[in-house]
Each structure stands twice: as structure tokens, then as C-alpha cells.
Write a protein that holds these residues in place. Structure first.
Motif, mmCIF file in Angstrom:
data_model
loop_
_atom_site.group_PDB
_atom_site.id
_atom_site.type_symbol
_atom_site.label_atom_id
_atom_site.label_comp_id
_atom_site.label_asym_id
_atom_site.label_seq_id
_atom_site.Cartn_x
_atom_site.Cartn_y
_atom_site.Cartn_z
ATOM 1 N N VAL B 49 0.771 -1.264 0.019
ATOM 2 C CA VAL B 49 -0.004 -0.108 0.075
ATOM 3 C C VAL B 49 0.972 1.356 0.000
ATOM 4 O O VAL B 49 2.072 1.222 0.497
ATOM 5 N N ILE B 50 0.323 2.451 -0.712
ATOM 6 C CA ILE B 50 1.153 3.728 -0.680
ATOM 7 C C ILE B 50 0.988 4.242 0.761
ATOM 8 O O ILE B 50 -0.379 4.578 1.196
ATOM 9 N N GLY B 51 2.169 4.674 1.289
ATOM 10 C CA GLY B 51 1.987 5.034 2.842
ATOM 11 C C GLY B 51 2.537 6.612 2.959
ATOM 12 O O GLY B 51 3.384 6.902 1.884
ATOM 13 N N GLU B 52 2.353 7.320 3.776
ATOM 14 C CA GLU B 52 3.011 8.574 3.935
ATOM 15 C C GLU B 52 3.809 8.687 5.274
ATOM 16 O O GLU B 52 3.198 8.275 6.569
ATOM 17 N N VAL B 53 5.134 8.967 5.589
ATOM 18 C CA VAL B 53 5.727 8.837 6.764
ATOM 19 C C VAL B 53 5.261 10.177 7.743
ATOM 20 O O VAL B 53 5.592 11.303 7.279
ATOM 21 N N LEU B 54 4.553 10.067 8.622
ATOM 22 C CA LEU B 54 3.924 11.343 9.406
ATOM 23 C C LEU B 54 5.096 11.583 10.309
ATOM 24 O O LEU B 54 5.352 12.771 10.512
ATOM 25 N N HIS B 66 15.048 3.666 12.529
ATOM 26 C CA HIS B 66 14.145 4.857 12.745
ATOM 27 C C HIS B 66 12.682 3.997 12.928
ATOM 28 O O HIS B 66 12.459 3.050 12.693
ATOM 29 N N VAL B 67 12.093 4.853 14.007
ATOM 30 C CA VAL B 67 10.732 4.477 14.268
ATOM 31 C C VAL B 67 9.843 5.396 13.525
ATOM 32 O O VAL B 67 9.882 6.739 13.777
ATOM 33 N N CYS B 68 9.257 4.755 12.571
ATOM 34 C CA CYS B 68 8.382 5.839 11.932
ATOM 35 C C CYS B 68 6.836 5.758 12.198
ATOM 36 O O CYS B 68 6.262 4.565 12.649
ATOM 37 N N LYS B 69 6.026 6.773 12.232
ATOM 38 C CA LYS B 69 4.625 6.816 12.219
ATOM 39 C C LYS B 69 3.965 6.879 10.816
ATOM 40 O O LYS B 69 4.464 7.998 10.285
ATOM 41 N N VAL B 70 3.532 5.901 10.212
ATOM 42 C CA VAL B 70 3.141 5.728 8.886
ATOM 43 C C VAL B 70 1.376 5.883 8.532
ATOM 44 O O VAL B 70 0.867 5.107 9.297
#
Lengths: 345, 807
Positions: B49-54, B66-70
Motif C-alpha cells: 500500500v502507498i503510505g506517508e511517513v508522518l 528509525h521508528v516511523c509513524k506511517v
């Protein structure tokens, strides 16, 4: 005297009862019934008896003698039996020791398969024929509609000896020979098992391998006949449940041409490693004899049609016996060969 | 040929979207004769799925994670990512838990104490072939454009959703090495029409360019010029289709030449026009001529290679690869386009020798001249569209080809009687039309009414004239058309049958089988060995000086000649087994030996046998010696009916040097040598190895009479034993022959039963004892008769061999 006889009888019976060997039995017999035996001695004393007593005692003595003789005789045969049994017992051998025999031979699995194929087709009226392994370019290619420069010659890089001679790349070479040899140009029904050679060598290709070729030429031969024949062939070799799939393909010596897959006998068509998860195993090449091939070898394509097929016997043998590595067929390890040493239905 | 289903859809309206659709197409193509090696999606990865790194923070317990919220469209989730380029605001490809990637399945996990609910992916991780990966694809996660829709399908967004079927095509179907060819084929299966190809473009100016075709090996040569091309990257769609077809995108111009080749099957070549000298020439190369090809390799050419030259020097290897000097570079402005047909056999030989390419593969299989024209126009269309090219008017043409459709006459009866099928004429016509072949039904004498009826008949003899387009180079005769009908109709639809044929007894040569079974019964393992051996081995165990046959181009030096004797192969097999600790080896094989005799190639059927170790097994073993292998030989010869006709002759002169001269013999039948038997010389084998080889061709050419019952004698026989002293070197066989010759009609059998040398026997002598059986079928022999025969026998032994009767 009567007392005496009775006493002798009693003693004798007692002794006989205790006789366990032929020797003591004989001694007892002599003791009582011998010339100087006790009972015989009594008989000799009969003269001293009165006229009245004599017949009575005489008959008594005879009765006892008969009785003893009978017992001795039966005892004797009983003891003899025992003695023989004892002797045989002493000759006892260990029946579990290994046998003495010549080595046991074995038939190579490939030849087992060849014989099976031969028997099947002979039963359908085919002749088994053979041809040279050192073949001419003419018979191996040109008479099979593969002129020089034909791209399909690339498919089978060959071991040439000269520009004219080569080790045959296919048993199909014998097709042309069978047609040319038939001077009357009459119907043909043959199979050709034999060695073939190609210029390749890897885990799945041996530079030398074995094929069987089939050729039928007659009036009104159709693709349906080819299909029916191969169905019988494959079901016989691989089991009655075997299914066939004919895929249109290309061979220069047949038109139309078909590759034939059989349903995978390992997984029953579900997909496994053997069939590369397709459910099918490619096993034969086949087709209707190309009119050029008929013509080139003296048959009139307007009058005759025919079918031809070919298959690799090495693979057939591997499938039949569950041999996983083709190289085993040619390594000739005696431990391998010796496994094929019995009747196989 | 790798078929991109997206590419196919450019020319055919067909629903192929899922993996299942691709599989179905592959199977349907297989049924009509186009086998595939593999099939699937270009990108097999699922659940992306296409996601965005918030948010993107450093992992508290790591220096690179890195810990990412996506945002994945449905939720905001935490994902740990190790890529150096991950950052806040980036649009990324997210593999959600359950996603199947080439590296394995993605699962929810905890990485050094931090929850991670998926993976951010690089292109490499999606499973794109490594040859298509750019540096940045290997360095980190893929960065999608800013406008990528969060929650959308990234594969679709990147124009990478495509099915790929890798076909293994037959040698005759060169037409299928093109998307158009594939479209006609698939169209025939599903009854769909192929869409036209767009060739339109504007032209201006006039081409001023010379052609010189100086060889018959070029039958068609077209050249056009385009000017002012702008070189840049191709569109994502074009790049994807190239990659799915297995070709690496380079730039828009080079990609177009490949793209058109894929579409039409016609390889093109683009020359940088400013590097040419104003002309193109096709000629044969000069011996030793040098050319540096596109891959910067210097090639040495020969007189059978076709080259393109600009009048001064070779600038391309025709049909195989262009030259380095005139290649398209980033600075190229003007292009000369070549579209040509060269001799397929010449191209094959050159490409086999020098290198194989996508182009040579197509030239080798033959090309359709109509496509040669189509391809050059199509490339102009695409260059104009994607490289802003101006097409110069006019085209240089050299053309010796025939571009007419082939006409073949056929009838429904022809078709059904070869296939054994019942296909109505109407359906046959339909099949031809689906294949894109025009059909004309001849008007003949049949009345219109009857014709109506017959058109549905499977046996219709009305002539159908079929027009086969030039793209189908494989079709030239009636039978080719019959194959087409059969495969599109469906081979499975034709019922197999067993034709009733005249009853006939099949025959086979039973003798080889009888020999095989006899040898097996005698305890031998049958082997299967190679005819090819090395030259040294090929010359071993040969009885006469015959020539060895060598292979012109052997695979290895170990297999460069044909064996002249099977013993050499059995000996190798023996050594192989010894090295595996196998003991008591007894082998045989029936196969051919090859040699040159009087300048002629000969092949001969032979039987060979090798024996070592213990022959009788158990506690009372008996090791193999000469007399055991001789017994095996005699058993076989007797079984084949040669009893009494063979002898073993110790003839050192005839024996090959590989045999022990004192323990070997020639096997002779009816006085002719048919084989040899004995021990392998200890110089070759320390262990006692015994071998035998018989020419079956020679042996079996000697006729054997039918098996017949002989009346049993009613009268008794007389057995007499005699022992004689003779010189040690007198062979027993000679003494037996003398006994037989002197025994006359009454002698029924004579055999050796004892042999003694040593104590009590004079030096150089031996005592040999014979048992002689005499008898007469009609009477009992008298002592006088018996004595007379025995006296004659003894007298014979005395006079012929100096034998001394032992009393």
C-alpha cells in the motif's frame, strides 16, 4: 514243570521289558529261545514227562515261545527305528548356513523397459527393427526433411565423424531406412529402439541416450490413430489412470506435429517436484509423417499417410523404477545393477 | 520470448488483470502449442500500500534504525525502518503484515523493543530483476512522488502491474517473437480482432542518402532519416513494458528501437547519422576484418559474416549487433534507421560464432518483409511522439522480396481425413478467419442447393482457397493448414482410436534377448556403458590393426573416439566398482564396437563379459579363473547351438597386448576367429580379471540347424578310461581331436577327467586321462569290437603326439 514254564515266561517278559538296545534284545532272545536257551532246554526235557502231561506242557511251551518271539520281533523293529533316528539325528546340519550357488545376474533397467515396449508393440503387429548408430547425414537429416542449414538442426547438435557421417541424433533415422528398404512401398508398422547421441552433457542430458521410434504408414492413417496408439502405449507403461495431453508443436519430419505430455504419475496431476508443479510430464514427440518425408522415401503422399512418434527410454526407465538420477543408468554400480535381478510384472 | 500482458493489451481487447488471468492465458497458449517456461506477475509481492511517513524518530536503542509513524490510508501505524533515506513527509511503499515478498512474509514484530507493523520497501525488495535496478534502488527505500495517493496500490501507481509469460517457442514460430504475432495467436484462441498499429507521422524535406547492396544475403534493406531528436528517459509505461519483456531501458531513442522490435518482430538499427559518410553498404566481411561492436568488444570477422559499412569501414555486424563507432549517444541529433532482412542461415552461423542477441534470434527464424516496412514507419511514429524527431521525407529501398499472401487450396475432407476428426466446413472457415487468414470458396459445378447442404459436411470436397499472410512463414503446404485447424479446434476434441489393421504377427530379433537372459542366468550383471571413450581406450583390446574412429568436435577429450572393443568399457566399470568397494564383479554388455576397416566405417554387435572375485558364493567359494570364464563361454555357445563347432586357440600373435599371453585364447567357431577370452594382463590389473568378447555378427552369421530329437539307444554303452604321458605343451583339445578322429562311428563321447604333473612324472611331461564312451544304436558291442577301437585310439595318440600309455 508247568510252574517252571510260567516262571520262565515271567522272567523273559520282565527282561524284554527292560531291553533298550538291539544287543540286549538279542542276548535275551538267545537266553530263552536260543539252542541252549531256557525254553529250548525245557523242550528237551519233555521226554521225561508222562504221556498225559506231554501234550499239555508241549502246547504251553509253544505258546510261550510264540508269544516271546512276537514280542521280540516287534521290539526289534521298534529298536531299529530308534537306532536309525539316532543315527540321522547325529548327522544333523545347520540349515541356516549360507547356500552354495553361482552369482545372481541382473538385467539392466533400460533393457527391461525396451523389452516391455517391444513386447507390447509386437503384440499389436509391429516389427522391431534396427539401424546403424554411425549414420549418414542423408538418413539422419536430409531424408527427414531437414536440409543442410535448417534451423532445427541446431536443436540437436551432433557428433560428426566426417561431414557426411555422424552418430545418429535420433532413431528417426531408421524411419527413412524402413521406407527406402520397402521396395513394394507397402504398409509399414515398425518400432525402433536404440542408442542415440547428442552433443550435450549435463545433469539432465546424457550425450548418449536411448529412444524408441514408432512408424506406421498405411492408407487412411489419421491423427486419431496416433492418439489411440499412444494412449495404449502410455497406459501400458505408466498405468491405466494415465492421461495424455497432445500439444501442437514443431518437428521438421512431421506435420502436424505434437508433443505429448502424460499426467504426472507421482502426484496424479496435482503438481509436485517431478512435474514442476504443472501436473504434466513431457514424454513424447509425435506427428503425422510429413508429405516431403513420404515423397523423399518413395511413398506417394496422395495414397498413403502415416504417423510417427518417439520417446526417451532412459526417462521411461527412470519413471518406471523411481530412479532419480539419470547418471545412475550409466554408472553401472553393481549395487545399483543388482537391484534389477528378479521377475517384474 | 517474454510476453508482457500489458503490451499485448495494446493490440488486443482482453481481460487480463490478475495472476489467475495470466495463468489461464499461459495454459490456453500451451494447448495450442506454445509452451511456457514460467508465468506470473512482474512484481509478485502482495499486500502493498502507498503510505506517508508522518513522524520519523531515531530508534532509542539503535544508531541506524528509525521508528516511523506511517499513514497507510486506513490507519496510522508504527513501523521500524533501517533505510538511511527514510524521513518525515516521504511517500513510501508499505508492505503490510501478511505481505508476501521474495524475501519472506511480513509479520507484526517487535524490533529492539519497538513495535513494527510492516515494512517500508525498496524496489529491490519487491523482487524486480537485479539487472533493472538503479543505484538508488539498492541504496534505500523507494521514494514515491509527492502526489502518490495514500492507501493506493503502489504497483499500479508505478505502472508496474503486469503479467509476464516466458514462452519456449518452437523453431518454426518466429512470428511469435513479436507482440503483434502474439496478438494474432491469442486473438485466434479467444476470437478477438487485432487492433491496428499506429504508423502515422509527419514528414518534411527529402532524404539524400545512398544504398549499396553488394551481397545476395540481404534481400530487403530500408533506410529512413529523422532529425533533431531529444534524448531523455522513456515514459514509465514504455520502460515497464521493456523490463517485462526482459530488456533494460536505456534512453527514449534506444528504447524505441527495442520497443518496435518487440512489437513487430523486426529488429531495427539506429545509426548516428552525423558519424556516417553519407551512405550505407551491405557486403560480406573480408577475412580477418575487425569491428568493435556496441559492447566495446573487438570482433574478428570472416568471409561468411555479413557487415554494414559506410563505404569506408564496417560499422555493424548485420543482424547481430551494431558498431561502437556509430552508436546512439546522449549527444546524437540525427538518426539513420535501418530495417532489413538478411539471410537467416548466415546470421545463425555468425551469431553462433560471435554472439547471440535479441536481434540475431529474430533474423535466424526468418522475417516478414511487410513487417520490415511496418517497423520503420512505426519507429518514425514513436520517435516523433517521444523524442520530438522530425522525420525526413522519403525512404531508401532495396527490395527483392515477395510480399504477397500465400495461396493454399484445401478441402474439409483433406482436413478431417488426416486428423481423423469431424469438423464441419463452416467451423473450418471460421478457424481460418480467426487466425487472420482470408478464405475463398471456389464456385464449382455443384448446384447452389447442394452446396448449402455440403458446406456443413465434414467430407465436403469443395475447394477452399486460404490466403496465408506473410507473417506466417511457417505455413507453406496443406498439412501446415491442417495443423492450424487441429490446434485451434482443440486437440483434446479429437477422439483417439485404434485402427483395425490386417492381423499380422509382429517380429523381433529374439537372439539378443536369449543371449542376454543366458548371461544373466550365468550370474552376470548387465551394464550400459558409453560408446565414446578416449582415444587411448578406443585402441585397447583390438584384435587386428583396425583404425579408430574419432569425433570431429568432441565435448571433452575423455570422449573423443569410438570404442573398438567393449572390454575397455567393462574394465572402466570394474575399476569404478572396485573404488566403491564392490567385490565379485561379473559384468556383461551387448553393444556395438566401431572401427575403420579398408577405409570403411564399420559397426559390429558384440557381447563382452568381465569376471573377477568369487563366482560361487557361500562357504565353499570358488574364485574366477580361466576355466570358469571358459565355462561361461561354452555354456553360451552350446546354448546357441554351436556345441562341437568351437575351439579355444592359444595364439599369442593374434591376441592384443592387453591380454595375458599365457592365459588367453582366441575363440574360434568353424575355424573362424569370433572373439577372445582370457586374463587381462597383470600390468593393467593386479587382480585376476578375466574377460571375453565375441562378435555376435560373426558368430550368428554361422547357421545353426533346427533342434531335433535323436532316437535313444536301446543298447548299453561301454566306458573305457585311458591315461597317457605326453609332452606338457600338447593341448588337451588336440588329444581329444585325435581320439575323435580314430574312434570312428562307435565313439560317442570322450572327455578329460584327470590331469597330473609332478612327482612320478618325468620332467616336461604330463599325465592326462580320458574317459571314452563307445556304443552302437543297433546292438550291444562285443569286447572284440571295443578293444579294436581302443587300440586304434591309442595307436593314434602314440603316433600323432608321442603319447605313452600309462598302465
Amino acid at each position: 514243570m508247568e510252574e517252571q514254564v510260567k516262571q520262565i515266561e515271567k522272567n523273559a517278559l520282565e527282561e524284554l521289558k527292560n531291553c533298550a538296545e538291539l544287543k540286549s534284545l538279542e542276548e535275551t532272545r538267545v537266553k530263552y529261545l536260543g539252542k541252549k536257551g531256557e525254553l529250548t532246554a525245557l523242550l528237551k526235557q519233555m521226554g521225561s514227562l508222562s504221556k498225559e502231561e506231554r501234550p499239555v506242557i508241549g502246547s504251553l511251551v509253544n505258546k510261550v515261545r510264540d508269544e516271546l518271539e512276537e514280542i521280540i520281533s516287534s521290539k526289534e523293529s521298534e529298536l531299529k527305528k530308534l537306532e536309525i533316528a539316532k543315527k540321522l539325528e547325529s548327522e544333523k546340519i545347520d540349515v541356516t548356513l549360507p547356500s552354495t550357488k553361482a552369482r545372481r545376474g541382473s538385467k539392466h533397467p533400460l533393457n527391461r523397459v525396451i523389452e516391455e515396449v517391444e513386447d507390447l508393440f509386437v503384440s499389436m503387429g509391429y516389427d522391431v527393427i534396427s539401424g546403424p548408430e554411425l549414420e549418414t547425414d542423408e538418413y539422419c537429416f536430409e531424408r527427414l526433411n531437414l536440409p543442410k542449414g535448417h534451423p532445427a538442426r541446431d536443436m540437436q547438435d551432433s557428433f560428426y565423424i566426417t561431414t557426411e557421417y555422424l552418430l545418429r541424433t535420433q532413431t528417426s533415422a531408421v524411419q527413412a531406412r524402413a521406407m527406402m528398404a520397402n521396395k513394394e512401398k507397402s504398409p509399414i508398422r515398425v518400432i525402433v529402439p536404440g542408442k542415440t547421441y547428442r552433443r550435450e552433457d549435463d545433469a539432465t542430458h546424457s550425450h548418449q541416450f536411448n529412444q524408441v521410434e514408432g512408424l506406421v504408414i498405411d492408407k487412411d492413417i489419421t491423427f486419431a490413430d496416433l492418439k489411440g496408439t499412444l494412449e495404449v502405449f502410455m497406459k501400458h507403461m505408466l498405468g491405466e489412470d494415465t492421461k495424455l495431453r497432445f500439444r501442437p508443436s514443431y518437428f521438421p519430419f512431421t506435420e502436424p506435429s505434437y508433443e505429448v505430455d502424460v499426467s504426472c504419475f507421482k502426484c496424479g496431476g496435482k503438481g509436485c517436484n517431478l512435474c514442476k508443479h504443472t501436473g504434466w510430464i513431457e514424454l513424447l514427440g509425435s506427428g503425422m509423417v510429413h508429405p516431403n518425408v513420404l515423397k523423399m522415401n518413395g511413398y506417394d503422399p496422395e495414397k498413403y499417410t502415416g504417423f510417427a512418434f518417439g520417446t526417451g527410454l532412459d526417462r521411461l526407465a527412470m519413471f518406471k523404477y523411481g530412479i532419480t538420477d539419470m547418471r545412475l543408468l550409466y554408472a553401472n554400480d553393481v549395487r545399483f545393477l543388482s537391484q534389477f535381478d528378479r521377475m517384474d510384472k | 520470448m517474454k510476453l508482457s500482458t500489458n503490451f499485448l493489451k495494446d493490440y488486443l481487447d482482453i481481460d487480463i488483470n490478475s495472476k489467475e488471468d495470466v495463468h489461464r492465458l499461459a495454459e490456453d497458449m500451451t494447448k495450442v502449442g506454445n509452451e511456457y517456461d514460467s508465468e506470473g506477475m512482474l512484481i509478485e509481492a502482495t499486500n502493498l500500500v502507498i503510505g506517508e511517513v508522518l513522524e520519523c524518530e531515531m530508534h532509542p536503542d539503535s544508531d541506524h534504525l528509525h521508528v516511523c509513524k506511517v499513514n497507510t490510508g486506513k490507519e496510522n501505524t508504527q513501523i521500524v525502518c533501517g533505510a538511511p533515506n527514510v524521513r518525515k513527509g516521504l511517500k513510501v511503499i508499505v508492505a503490510l503484515p501478511g505481505a508476501k515478498l521474495p524475501g519472506g512474509e511480513i509479520k507484526k514484530s517487535v524490533i529492539r523493543g519497538q513495535e513494527s507493523n510492516g515494512m517500508l520497501c525498496s524496489i529491490a525488495e519487491l523482487g524486480l530483476e537485479s539487472k533493472f535496478l538503479k543505484e538508488e534502488d539498492k541504496a534505500g527505500i523507494h521514494e514515491l512522488d509527492k502526489d502518490a495517493p495514500v492507501g493506493g496500490d503502489p504497483i499500479e501507481y508505478m505502472h508496474m502491474k503486469d503479467g509476464v509469460i516466458d514462452f519456449e517457442l518452437t523453431a518454426n514460430r518466429g512470428d511469435l517473437l513479436s507482440i503483434l504475432g502474439m496478438a494474432y495467436e491469442v486473438g485466434a484462441i479467444y476470437d478477438k480482432k487485432v487492433k491496428p498499429i499506429d504508423l502515422t507521422h509527419k514528414e518534411s524535406g527529402k532524404l539524400d542518402f545512398k544504398l549499396n547492396i553488394a551481397t545476395d544475403n540481404c534481400t530487403l534493406f530500408l533506410a529512413k532519416k529523422v532529425e533533431n531528436v531529444k534524448i531523455h528517459e522513456s515514459t514509465p509505461e514504455m520502460k515497464e513494458k521493456l523490463m517485462a519483456s526482459g530488456i533494460r531501458p536505456i534512453n527514449n531513442v534506444v528504447d524505441i528501437s527495442n520497443y518496435v522490435m518487440l512489437e513487430t518482430g523486426q529488429p531495427l538499427h539506429f545509426y548516428d547519422a552525423d558519424k556516417l559518410k553519407g551512405m550505407l553498404e551491405v557486403r560480406m566481411a573480408e577475412a580477418g576484418e575487425k569491428l568493435t561492436t556496441l559492447d566495446k568488444q573487438e570482433r574478428t570477422l570472416g568471409v561468411d559474416d555479413i557487415v554494414i559499412s559506410d563505404g569506408k569501414r564496417a560499422i555493424g555486424l548485420a543482424g547481430v549487433m551494431g558498431g561502437y563507432d556509430t552508436e546512439i549517444t546522449e549527444n546524437t541529433k540525427n538518426i539513420i534507421i535501418e530495417s532489413a532482412i538478411f539471410d537467416s542461415v548466415k546470421i545463425r552461423r555468425t551469431s553462433n560464432k560471435i554472439l547471440r542477441s535479441e536481434a540475431s534470434n529474430r533474423f535466424e527464424k526468418g522475417l516478414d518483409p511487410n513487417r520490415t516496412y511496418m517497423a520503420i514507419e512505426r519507429s518514425c511514429n514513436l520517435l516523433e511522439k517521444y523524442a520530438d524527431a522530425t522525420v525526413v521525407g522519403g525512404m531508401e529501398v532495396y527490395d527483392k522480396t515477395n510480399k504477397e499472401d500465400k495461396k493454399i487450396d484445401i478441402t474439409a475432407k483433406d482436413i478431417n481425413s488426416l486428423l481423423g476428426s469431424n469438423i464441419p466446413e463452416k467451423e473450418i472457415i471460421d478457424i481460418f478467419e480467426r487466425l487472420g487468414f482470408k478464405v475463398e470458396k471456389k464456385n464449382d459445378s455443384i448446384k447452389a442447393k447442394d452446396k448449402e447442404a455440403s458446406s456443413n459436411e465434414k467430407t465436403s470436397t469443395d475447394t477452399l482457397t486460404v490466403y496465408v499472410p506473410t507473417r506466417r512463414l511457417d505455413i507453406s503446404i496443406k498439412e501446415d493448414l491442417i495443423e492450424e485447424v487441429g490446434r485451434i479446434y482443440g486437440v483434446d476434441m479429437i477422439q483417439g482410436r485404434l485402427k483395425e489393421m490386417p492381423i499380422k504377427k509382429g517380429s523381433y530379433d529374439r537372439t539378443a534377448r536369449e543371449i542376454r537372459n543366458k548371461m544373466i542366468n550365468l550370474g552376470m550383471n548387465e551394464t550400459l556403458t558409453y560408446s565414446l571413450v578416449n582415444e587411448k581406450e578406443a585402441n585397447m583390446f583390438t584384435m587386428k590393426d583396425k583404425g579408430v574412429i574419432k569425433i570431429l568436435a568432441p565435448l571433452t577429450e575423455e570422449r573423443n573416439a569410438l570404442r573398438q572393443s567393449l572390454i575397455t568399457s567393462l574394465l572402466k566399470t570394474y575399476e569404478y566398482n572396485v573404488s566403491r568397494d564392490n567385490k565379485d564383479i561379473c559384468l556383461f554388455e551387448i553393444a556395438k564396437a566401431f572401427y575403420i576397416e579398408k577405409d570403411e566405417y564399420k559397426e559390429e554387435n558384440r557381447l563382452a563379459c568381465l569376471m573377477t572375485g568369487e563366482y560361487y558364493l557361500g562357504l565353499n567359494t570358488k574364485p574366477v579363473d580361466f576355466y570358469i570364464i571358459k565355462g561361461v563361454c561354452e555354456e553360451l555357445l552350446d546354448y546357441l547351438g554351436y556345441g562341437g563347432r568351437y575351439s579355444f586357440v592359444a595364439d599369442k600373435e593374434k591376441l592384443p597386448e592387453e591380454m595375458h599371453p599365457g592365459k588367453s585364447a582366441i575363440i574360434s567357431v568353424n575355424g573362424e576367429t569370433v572373439g577372445l577370452i582370457g586374463r587381462v594382463t597383470p600390468e593393467l590389473c593386479k587382480e585376476e580379471v578375466y574377460v571375453m568378447e565375441i562378435s555376435l555378427d560373426k558368430l550368428l552369421s554361422k547357421k545353426v540347424g533346427k533342434m531335433k530329437y535323436k532316437e535313444l539307444s536301446k543298447f548299453p554303452v561301454v566306458k573305457k578310461d585311458i591315461a597317457v604321458l605326453v609332452n606338457k605343451d600338447v593341448p588337451a583339445q588336440e588329444l581329444l581331436k585325435t581320439i575323435k578322429n580314430n574312434g570312428g562311428k562307435l565313439l560317442q563321447e570322450s572327455k578329460v577327467f584327470d590331469l597330473y604333473e609332478g612327482k612320478g612324472i618325468p620332467e616336461g611331461k604330463k599325465s592326462i586321462a580320458f574317459s571314452v564312451t563307445l556304443g552302437d544304436a543297433n546292438k550291444t558291442l562285443t569286447d572284440e569290437e571295443v578293444n579294436k577301437v581302443m587300440e586304434k585310439v591309442i595307436a593314434g595318440l602314440q603316433s600323432k603326439h608321442g603319447a605313452e600309455l600309462r598302465k
